[in-house]
Write an enzyme that holds these catalytic residues in place. Structure first.
Site, PDB file in Angstrom:
ATOM      1  N   CYS A 133      20.147  21.943 -47.218  1.00 48.24           N
ATOM      2  CA  CYS A 133      20.123  22.891 -48.237  1.00 48.24           C
ATOM      3  C   CYS A 133      21.232  23.680 -48.700  1.00 48.24           C
ATOM      4  CB  CYS A 133      19.107  24.323 -47.635  1.00 48.24           C
ATOM      5  SG  CYS A 133      17.521  23.607 -46.996  1.00 48.24           S
ATOM      6  N   HIS A 154      19.525  29.280 -52.868  1.00 49.40           N
ATOM      7  CA  HIS A 154      18.486  28.259 -52.612  1.00 49.40           C
ATOM      8  C   HIS A 154      17.319  28.799 -52.583  1.00 49.40           C
ATOM      9  CE1 HIS A 154      16.941  25.112 -50.521  1.00 49.40           C
ATOM     10  NE2 HIS A 154      16.527  25.784 -49.391  1.00 49.40           N
ATOM     11  N   ASN A 168      10.526  23.967 -52.410  1.00 54.55           N
ATOM     12  CA  ASN A 168      11.890  23.729 -51.871  1.00 54.55           C
ATOM     13  C   ASN A 168      12.452  22.442 -52.064  1.00 54.55           C
ATOM     14  OD1 ASN A 168      14.225  23.610 -50.063  1.00 54.55           O
ATOM     15  ND2 ASN A 168      13.238  24.951 -48.653  1.00 54.55           N
TER      16      ASN A 168
HETATM   17  N1  ACO Z   1      -1.873  26.851 -44.345  1.00 56.13           N
HETATM   18  C1  ACO Z   1      -2.487  27.660 -43.651  1.00 56.13           C
HETATM   19  N2  ACO Z   1      -2.274  28.190 -42.356  1.00 56.13           N
HETATM   20  C2  ACO Z   1      -0.854  27.801 -42.038  1.00 56.13           C
HETATM   21  C3  ACO Z   1      -0.022  26.719 -42.519  1.00 56.13           C
HETATM   22  C4  ACO Z   1      -0.577  26.392 -44.066  1.00 56.13           C
HETATM   23  N3  ACO Z   1       0.213  25.628 -44.784  1.00 56.13           N
HETATM   24  N4  ACO Z   1       0.986  26.711 -42.087  1.00 56.13           N
HETATM   25  C5  ACO Z   1       0.990  27.411 -40.794  1.00 56.13           C
HETATM   26  N5  ACO Z   1      -0.526  28.033 -40.869  1.00 56.13           N
HETATM   27  C6  ACO Z   1      -0.848  28.843 -39.874  1.00 56.13           C
HETATM   28  C7  ACO Z   1      -0.273  28.660 -38.653  1.00 56.13           C
HETATM   29  O1  ACO Z   1      -1.042  27.450 -37.946  1.00 56.13           O
HETATM   30  C8  ACO Z   1      -0.703  29.773 -37.718  1.00 56.13           C
HETATM   31  O2  ACO Z   1      -2.000  29.826 -37.462  1.00 56.13           O
HETATM   32  P1  ACO Z   1      -2.373  30.738 -36.138  1.00 56.13           P
HETATM   33  O3  ACO Z   1      -2.115  32.072 -36.254  1.00 56.13           O
HETATM   34  O4  ACO Z   1      -3.905  30.264 -36.075  1.00 56.13           O
HETATM   35  O5  ACO Z   1      -1.435  29.944 -35.012  1.00 56.13           O
HETATM   36  C9  ACO Z   1      -0.337  30.889 -38.917  1.00 56.13           C
HETATM   37  O6  ACO Z   1      -0.529  30.131 -40.257  1.00 56.13           O
HETATM   38  C10 ACO Z   1       1.049  31.562 -38.816  1.00 56.13           C
HETATM   39  O7  ACO Z   1       1.937  30.616 -38.759  1.00 56.13           O
HETATM   40  P2  ACO Z   1       3.408  30.979 -38.817  1.00 56.13           P
HETATM   41  O8  ACO Z   1       4.362  29.726 -38.606  1.00 56.13           O
HETATM   42  O9  ACO Z   1       3.469  32.062 -37.738  1.00 56.13           O
HETATM   43  O10 ACO Z   1       3.541  31.621 -40.363  1.00 56.13           O
HETATM   44  P3  ACO Z   1       4.689  32.304 -40.914  1.00 56.13           P
HETATM   45  O11 ACO Z   1       4.374  33.510 -41.355  1.00 56.13           O
HETATM   46  O12 ACO Z   1       5.834  32.367 -39.992  1.00 56.13           O
HETATM   47  O13 ACO Z   1       5.004  31.508 -42.325  1.00 56.13           O
HETATM   48  C11 ACO Z   1       6.288  29.978 -42.975  1.00 56.13           C
HETATM   49  C12 ACO Z   1       5.366  30.082 -42.156  1.00 56.13           C
HETATM   50  C13 ACO Z   1       6.072  30.146 -44.477  1.00 56.13           C
HETATM   51  C14 ACO Z   1       6.975  28.617 -42.820  1.00 56.13           C
HETATM   52  C15 ACO Z   1       7.529  31.205 -42.743  1.00 56.13           C
HETATM   53  O14 ACO Z   1       7.931  31.091 -41.332  1.00 56.13           O
HETATM   54  C16 ACO Z   1       8.698  30.691 -43.449  1.00 56.13           C
HETATM   55  O15 ACO Z   1       8.941  30.850 -44.563  1.00 56.13           O
HETATM   56  N6  ACO Z   1       9.885  30.525 -42.817  1.00 56.13           N
HETATM   57  C17 ACO Z   1      11.237  30.181 -43.476  1.00 56.13           C
HETATM   58  C18 ACO Z   1      11.052  28.889 -43.765  1.00 56.13           C
HETATM   59  C19 ACO Z   1      11.908  28.273 -44.739  1.00 56.13           C
HETATM   60  O16 ACO Z   1      12.146  28.883 -45.502  1.00 56.13           O
HETATM   61  N7  ACO Z   1      12.383  27.144 -44.827  1.00 56.13           N
HETATM   62  C20 ACO Z   1      13.006  26.513 -45.494  1.00 56.13           C
HETATM   63  C21 ACO Z   1      14.336  27.188 -45.649  1.00 56.13           C
HETATM   64  S1  ACO Z   1      15.531  26.006 -44.765  1.00 56.13           S
HETATM   65  C22 ACO Z   1      15.492  25.108 -45.691  1.00 56.13           C
HETATM   66  O17 ACO Z   1      15.523  24.934 -46.944  1.00 56.13           O
HETATM   67  C23 ACO Z   1      15.408  23.490 -45.117  1.00 56.13           C
END
Ligand code: ACO
Length: 349
Positions: A114, A276, A306
């Site tokens: 990224c 980003h 992204n």
């Molecule tokens: N659809 C539906 N449910 C989902 C999905 C999806 N796509 N993905 C995960 N879940 C579920 C999980 O299984 C979990 O279920 P559970 O509670 O029954 O176990 C629940 O949703 C919550 O999961 P978390 O991983 O805790 O969700 P979170 O609120 O953390 O959101 C996310 C996930 C969006 C990935 C968040 O953590 C995030 O944005 N993190 C930053 C990641 C990021 O920005 N990455 C890119 C930056 S770095 C780069 O660019 C390479």
């Protein structure tokens, strides 16, 4: 020493639009979940057997070069940033050099995910400032859709990423006080695996010994893509989303403030921050933390997801094209991602 200016920008995204609803047909997810957590509504996916990271980069490069008024033979150096190259090796830099019929110039590949575009911009800046090169083509392009897990198991990663490319032509500045003021690069490898794709890789040391003692085939090592690896489908990116989120919301503001302070400026002076496009929630957090107005931050993750290295130049192109950046305006670019690596660049348009 002359500063470095962005003389031309271009972008390319494939035509194929994939909505959250489309993804909900192949995995257990929903438009509501994706929009609420990431802000993403849709993304673009490459056309199978047609678009590659290089071909998309070429399209973005053509537009950047046209906007800069530069022909392929005038380019002195290529820098190509991607985490999704056409080949394991050689890198996309030489593939672009060939595709654009350029001279036998240097072609450098940057692997900073990224942060790749800003790392590459910093490298280009040094070459221009020292007078070594006059026209550098910097391309950032990604094809994520070929390498994602589209089952429910991979949903936390797959819904986030999209394909596309951005490019800039860099030249010595022509106006007083124009160009890149500074760049700031950082890394912390302690959390390297928290956002990673370890396979296929040559990690034949401790990792293989502990996790797959039977994996190496042959007398001296052997295949690094094993049947076991494919059977376990251990060939997709891994992301600890919450850990990434927590670190990103600290490092984004930190590296932006570092850039401003290095130039005796404050957030009020920013005409446009282009973060980003990792996640809309991260961008909004940064905006509020730095007390920036809505019109001081540019986001387009809603349309493209992204696109890792390509996200900053794609957003820069759209912002510039939409008249949001004016001559003399202060533009701040910032990124955080896998590595972890993070970076910023401050420039006067
Ligand atoms: N659809 C539906 N449910 C989902 C999905 C999806 N796509 N993905 C995960 N879940 C579920 C999980 O299984 C979990 O279920 P559970 O509670 O029954 O176990 C629940 O949703 C919550 O999961 P978390 O991983 O805790 O969700 P979170 O609120 O953390 O959101 C996310 C996930 C969006 C990935 C968040 O953590 C995030 O944005 N993190 C930053 C990641 C990021 O920005 N990455 C890119 C930056 S770095 C780069 O660019 C390479």
């Amino acid at each position: 020493m002359k500063r470095t200016k962005i003389a031309g920008i271009g972008m390319y995204v494939p035509e194929q639009v994939v909505t959250n609803g489309d993804l909900a047909k192949v995995m257990d997810t929903s438009d509501e979940w994706i929009q609420e957590r990431t802000g993403i509504r849709e993304r673009r996916y490459a056309r199978r057997f047609e678009d590659t990271t290089t071909t998309m980069g070429v399209e973005a490069a053509k537009i950047a070069m046209q906007n800069a008024g530069v022909e392929p033979r005038e380019i002195d150096f290529i820098i190509f940033a991607t985490l999704s190259p056409d080949y394991y090796f050689p890198g996309c830099g030489v593939l672009l050099q060939r595709a654009m019929g350029m001279k036998e110039i240097g072609a450098l590949d940057v692997r900073n995910q990224c942060s790749g575009f800003i790392y590459a911009l910093s490298v280009a800046d040094q070459f221009i400032k020292t007078g070594m090169y006059k026209n550098i083509l910097l391309v950032a392009s990604e094809t994520h859709s070929y390498g994602l897990d589209f089952t429910t198991r991979g949903r936390n990663v797959s819904v986030i990423f999209g394909d596309g490319a951005g490019a800039v032509v860099l030249q010595p500045a022509t106006r007083e006080n124009q160009g890149i003021l500074s760049t700031h690069l950082h890394s912390d490898g302690d959390s390297a695996e928290l956002l990673s794709m370890p396979n296929p890789g040559f990690h034949a040391g401790k990792f293989w010994k502990e996790k797959r003692p039977a994996a190496p085939k042959g007398p001296y090592g052997g295949l690094f893509i094993t049947e076991e690896l494919l059977e376990k489908e251990d060939v997709y990116p891994y992301m600890d989303g919450q850990a990434v989120f927590k670190k990103a919301v600290i490092k984004f503001p930190e590296v932006i403030m570092e850039a401003l302070q290095a130039n005796n400026l404050t957030p009020v002076d920013i005409q446009l921050l282009i973060p980003h496009q990792a996640n809309l929630r991260i961008s909004q957090f940064v905006q509020h933390y730095l007390r920036l107005r809505e019109d001081q931050v540019y986001n387009n993750i809603q349309k493209y997801g992204n696109t890792t290295a390509a996200s900053v130049p794609i957003a820069l192109y759209e912002a510039w094209h939409g008249g949001k950046i004016t001559d003399g305006g202060l533009v701040c670019l910032a990124a955080f991602g896998s590595g972890f690596t993070w970076a910023s660049a401050l420039l006067r348009w």
